[in-house]
Design an enzyme around this catalytic site. Structure first.
Site, short mmCIF file in Angstrom:
data_model
loop_
_atom_site.label_atom_id
_atom_site.label_comp_id
_atom_site.label_asym_id
_atom_site.label_seq_id
_atom_site.Cartn_x
_atom_site.Cartn_y
_atom_site.Cartn_z
N TYR A 185 0.84 -1.20 0.00
CA TYR A 185 0.00 0.00 0.00
C TYR A 185 0.87 1.25 0.00
O TYR A 185 2.03 1.23 0.35
CB TYR A 185 -0.92 0.03 1.23
CG TYR A 185 -0.19 0.46 2.48
CD1 TYR A 185 -0.20 1.79 2.88
CD2 TYR A 185 0.55 -0.45 3.23
CE1 TYR A 185 0.50 2.19 4.01
CE2 TYR A 185 1.25 -0.05 4.35
CZ TYR A 185 1.22 1.27 4.74
OH TYR A 185 1.92 1.67 5.85
N TYR A 466 -0.29 -6.38 9.94
CA TYR A 466 0.02 -6.33 8.51
C TYR A 466 1.20 -7.26 8.25
O TYR A 466 2.28 -7.08 8.82
CB TYR A 466 0.35 -4.89 8.11
CG TYR A 466 0.74 -4.69 6.67
CD1 TYR A 466 0.15 -5.40 5.64
CD2 TYR A 466 1.71 -3.75 6.33
CE1 TYR A 466 0.50 -5.20 4.31
CE2 TYR A 466 2.07 -3.52 5.01
CZ TYR A 466 1.46 -4.25 4.01
OH TYR A 466 1.82 -4.04 2.69
N ASN A 468 3.31 -7.63 5.92
CA ASN A 468 4.57 -7.07 5.42
C ASN A 468 5.37 -6.35 6.50
O ASN A 468 6.54 -6.04 6.29
CB ASN A 468 4.30 -6.11 4.26
CG ASN A 468 4.24 -6.82 2.92
OD1 ASN A 468 4.55 -8.00 2.83
ND2 ASN A 468 3.85 -6.12 1.88
N TYR A 469 4.73 -6.08 7.64
CA TYR A 469 5.48 -5.55 8.78
C TYR A 469 5.81 -6.72 9.70
O TYR A 469 5.26 -6.88 10.78
CB TYR A 469 4.67 -4.48 9.53
CG TYR A 469 4.43 -3.22 8.73
CD1 TYR A 469 5.24 -2.88 7.66
CD2 TYR A 469 3.38 -2.36 9.05
CE1 TYR A 469 5.02 -1.73 6.93
CE2 TYR A 469 3.15 -1.20 8.32
CZ TYR A 469 3.98 -0.90 7.26
OH TYR A 469 3.75 0.25 6.54
N ARG A 470 6.70 -7.56 9.21
CA ARG A 470 7.01 -8.83 9.87
C ARG A 470 7.36 -8.60 11.34
O ARG A 470 8.16 -7.72 11.67
CB ARG A 470 8.17 -9.49 9.17
CG ARG A 470 8.31 -10.96 9.45
CD ARG A 470 7.55 -11.79 8.47
NE ARG A 470 8.13 -11.69 7.14
CZ ARG A 470 7.60 -12.25 6.06
NH1 ARG A 470 6.48 -12.93 6.16
NH2 ARG A 470 8.18 -12.13 4.89
#
Length: 486
Positions: A185, A466, A468-470
């Protein structure tokens, strides 16, 4: 013989056996690749064992978090930098044959270093050379290889047309392979949704080394690879995107409030309206600790997909408290706006294509949350107070509004469920420079304390995050045979 000496000898023997085993695996893997005609013809520019003089520089070039660049961080036995699909096929098959885990790296932004770190013997497949971009203006599509960065895509789309755009990251150095695999995003979130929402086709190398596309994968697997996390069903070599139509002019503006101005009241108003505004308007909040004087800066970063006059009218009607005036508003093309949001050094589209991060590579930890009901003023005050804690160098909290297009797309359209009902997403970040266990522990404790504090005010059952925010504090799958693509 003392017990300590015995234990030392056992450890040394075990280490030597393990090292010898790794060395054998490395040699066997490299030999396997050399048996591939396409690799063998250029092997010195593709395959880098750990004893190669270029190994360290190639490994470190795309590391974005120094927490995973220490003497004790596990290192790959080999780095492979494929130049074409056949090199990827050979790497997959050889890694399987020699029981090596495969980590795939496109931009290196995986927050927990999973695209270049593993507890098991492993190989890094670094896609940095696989970065071709082909824009088809007439059909409003683009084929993009996974090793390209978001900035490279923005630049190529912007050079091709002033009325086409691609909805992806604010950060220009993020790799396409990682960001799209987890959703992806940016400032067009409310206008056009996620990067993964715009995938029309793919080129994938599967576990058997076969090259597949959307038709041969089938719709179920095609659904799964768009937003569910990287490398679960194969290595996506390239993506075909449907580009987004935008007007020739967009408008940017930014307003900053500090602790001394009582930011809580502005945050309260923002929570009431941010997800209900027209799709064309995004108001993103970045809060950070400023210095000279020390305070918390609350920055309202805004993008309106349209003209300055319309943007001014809308913001004065919906959020007059911000005090936006025409003097702080700037018109430009969409591609030019991505330069401003990324904060790159330069004013041309070419500056977006640099793979060098704007921010120095230092230590950091991140977490995320989703918010489904407004956070009380008292809780916001508490969060701001925690950000002022002494000894915490660079804390950031970022609010990204949802609503708009995100609320219009069904939660099961792709494996990204955070749609209607979410007011905004929170990203917590903390950076520090000192290579010290004490300093590291203090900053890790701080962000975990903030996360615990916010637990009562965010989504629950389950508490969403989220992908992708591991964040390995949440948990990890120890049985995964591949990983990363960040």
């Amino acid at each position: 013989m003392s017990l300590l000496l015995i234990l030392s000898l056992v450890f040394l023997l075990s280490w030597n056996v393990a090292a010898a085993g790794d060395d054998d695996q490395q040699k066997a893997f490299v030999q396997c690749l050399s048996n591939s005609t396409s690799v063998a013809s250029n092997i010195s520019n593709i395959v880098y064992p750990s004893d190669n003089p270029s190994f360290s520089s190639i490994l470190e070039f795309s590391i974005r978090n120094r927490r995973f660049d220490t003497p004790t961080t596990p290192k790959p036995l080999v780095i492979v930098t494929p130049h074409n699909v056949s090199h990827i096929q050979s790497t997959v098959l050889c890694a399987q044959s020699h029981n090596l885990q495969l980590r795939v790296r496109s931009g290196g932004h995986d927050y927990e270093g999973l695209s270049y770190v593993s507890p098991r013997p492993f190989v890094v497949l670094d896609l940095i050379q696989m970065s071709n971009i082909t824009v088809d203006v007439s059909n409003r599509t683009a084929w993009v290889q996974s090793g390209a960065t978001v900035g490279q895509v923005y630049a190529q789309v912007g050079k091709s047309s002033n009325t086409l755009a691609f909805p992806a990251s604010v950060c220009n150095t993020v790799g396409i392979g990682g960001i799209v695999s987890g959703g992806g995003y940016g400032t067009l979130l409310r206008y056009a949704g996620l990067a993964a929402d715009h995938v029309a086709d793919v080129q994938v190398v599967d576990a058997r080394g076969r090259v597949r596309d959307r038709a041969s994968l089938g719709e179920d697997v095609f659904w799964a690879i768009r937003g569910g996390g990287g490398n679960t069903f194969g290595i996506v070599v390239a993506w075909k995107f449907n580009l987004v139509t935008v007007p020739e002019t967009v408008t940017m503006f930014s307003v900053t409030k500090t602790l001394e101005q009582g930011p809580t009241k502005y945050l309260a108003k923002w929570q009431k309206i941010a997800d209900t505004l027209p799709n064309e308007l995004l108001i993103r909040i970045v809060m950070y600790k400023a210095v000279n004087p020390v305070t918390i800066a609350v920055v309202f970063n805004c993008l309106y997909v349209g003209s300055k006059d319309k943007a001014l009218s809308l913001i004065q009607e919906s959020f007059p408290e911000l005090g936006v005036t025409p003097e702080v508003m700037f018109e430009m093309t969409w591609a030019q706006s991505t330069i401003q949001f990324a904060g790159v050094n330069g004013t041309t589209l070419d500056s977006l294509e640099s793979r060098t991060p704007v921010k120095d590579v230092i230590y950091f930890k991140a977490k995320s949350d989703y918010v489904t009901k407004p956070i009380p003023d008292s809780a916001m005050d508490g969060l701001l107070k925690m950000m002022m804690q002494d000894g915490i160098e660079q804390p950031y909290v970022i609010f990204t509004p949802y609503g708009g297009k995100m609320a219009e797309i069904a939660s099961n359209s792709i494996p990204f469920p955070h749609r209607e009902g979410n007011l905004f997403k929170i990203q917590y970040l903390v950076y520090w420079k000192e290579d010290s266990e004490e300093v590291s522990n203090a900053h890790m404790k701080w962000i975990r304390d903030v996360y615990d504090y916010m637990g009562s005010y965010v989504s629950s059952n389950p508490r969403a995050a989220y992908i992708n925010y591991r964040d390995l504090d949440i948990g990890e799958n120890m049985n995964s045979s591949t990983g990363g693509n960040g």
